[in-house]
Design a protein around this motif. Structure first.
Motif, mmCIF file in Angstrom:
data_model
loop_
_atom_site.group_PDB
_atom_site.id
_atom_site.type_symbol
_atom_site.label_atom_id
_atom_site.label_comp_id
_atom_site.label_asym_id
_atom_site.label_seq_id
_atom_site.Cartn_x
_atom_site.Cartn_y
_atom_site.Cartn_z
ATOM 1 N N ASN A 76 0.738 -1.190 -0.069
ATOM 2 C CA ASN A 76 -0.051 0.023 -0.112
ATOM 3 C C ASN A 76 1.010 1.423 0.164
ATOM 4 O OD1 ASN A 76 -2.679 -1.193 0.290
ATOM 5 N ND2 ASN A 76 -1.691 -2.162 2.034
ATOM 6 N N SER B 121 1.293 3.831 -2.225
ATOM 7 C CA SER B 121 0.498 5.078 -2.435
ATOM 8 C C SER B 121 -0.049 5.647 -1.273
ATOM 9 C CB SER B 121 -0.428 4.968 -3.719
ATOM 10 O OG SER B 121 0.499 4.264 -4.704
ATOM 11 N N LYS B 122 -0.916 4.657 -0.488
ATOM 12 C CA LYS B 122 -1.559 5.181 0.861
ATOM 13 C C LYS B 122 -0.716 5.776 1.495
ATOM 14 C CE LYS B 122 -4.067 2.913 4.653
ATOM 15 N NZ LYS B 122 -4.218 1.546 5.317
ATOM 16 N N TYR B 123 0.468 5.110 2.038
ATOM 17 C CA TYR B 123 1.479 5.517 2.928
ATOM 18 C C TYR B 123 2.131 7.011 2.562
ATOM 19 C CZ TYR B 123 0.067 1.469 5.729
ATOM 20 O OH TYR B 123 -0.501 0.661 6.338
ATOM 21 N N ALA B 124 2.586 7.033 1.267
ATOM 22 C CA ALA B 124 3.010 8.256 0.605
ATOM 23 C C ALA B 124 1.889 9.385 0.868
ATOM 24 C CB ALA B 124 3.294 7.837 -0.846
ATOM 25 N N ASN B 125 0.880 9.209 0.410
ATOM 26 C CA ASN B 125 -0.057 10.346 0.791
ATOM 27 C C ASN B 125 -0.313 10.753 2.263
ATOM 28 O OD1 ASN B 125 -0.989 10.537 -2.008
ATOM 29 N ND2 ASN B 125 -2.477 8.894 -1.804
ATOM 30 N N LEU B 126 -0.215 9.863 3.086
ATOM 31 C CA LEU B 126 0.011 10.215 4.513
ATOM 32 C C LEU B 126 1.088 10.991 4.957
ATOM 33 C CD1 LEU B 126 -1.424 6.803 6.241
ATOM 34 C CD2 LEU B 126 -2.510 9.080 6.042
ATOM 35 N N LYS C 120 2.874 12.988 2.745
ATOM 36 C CA LYS C 120 2.632 14.153 2.140
ATOM 37 C C LYS C 120 1.675 15.094 3.161
ATOM 38 C CE LYS C 120 2.618 13.041 -2.617
ATOM 39 N NZ LYS C 120 2.036 12.787 -3.919
ATOM 40 N N LYS C 121 0.599 14.497 3.777
ATOM 41 C CA LYS C 121 -0.055 15.253 4.678
ATOM 42 C C LYS C 121 0.445 15.663 6.107
ATOM 43 C CE LYS C 121 -4.275 13.515 2.518
ATOM 44 N NZ LYS C 121 -5.534 12.711 2.930
ATOM 45 N N GLN D 194 2.274 13.120 8.238
ATOM 46 C CA GLN D 194 2.113 11.890 8.903
ATOM 47 C C GLN D 194 3.695 11.240 8.913
ATOM 48 O OE1 GLN D 194 -0.481 10.228 10.694
ATOM 49 N NE2 GLN D 194 1.149 9.244 11.732
ATOM 50 N N PRO E 190 8.017 13.658 6.118
ATOM 51 C CA PRO E 190 7.624 14.583 5.093
ATOM 52 C C PRO E 190 8.870 15.770 4.920
ATOM 53 C CG PRO E 190 5.965 14.941 6.893
ATOM 54 C CD PRO E 190 7.081 13.823 7.433
#
Length: 90
Positions: free
Chosen positions: A14, A16-21, A23-24, A26, A42
């Protein structure tokens, strides 16, 4: 800032899921068999600014640097001597 710990197999499945987190904001801690070994954090504003500055430095040289001759051609003995303060290596 919260830290989320995930096993590497879960992170790979997963990404992509963790990369998006990340970016936010996390922080994701990677673990193998529940033993943490790395963190994905980040980038800071400072890091982003350094990357942009490097891009500008390289771009600023456009048209200012001129390469004369073949840069792949071996140096002559005289040129090698200049590199080594007049002392040629055997």
């Amino acid at each position: 800032m919260n830290t989320l710990t995930v096993n590497i197999s879960e992170a790979k499945a997963n990404l992509s899921k963790y990369a998006n987190l990340v970016k936010k904001g996390q922080i994701v801690t990677l673990a193998q068999r529940n033993i943490p070994f790395a963190q994905i954090v980040p980038l800071t504003k400072t890091a982003d600014a350094l990357v942009e500055k490097r891009k500008h430095l390289i771009g600023d040289l456009l048209g200012k640097v001129k390469i004369i001759g073949d840069i792949n051609e071996p140096l002559t003995k005289e040129e090698l001597s200049d590199w080594y303060d007049g002392k040629l290596l055997p």
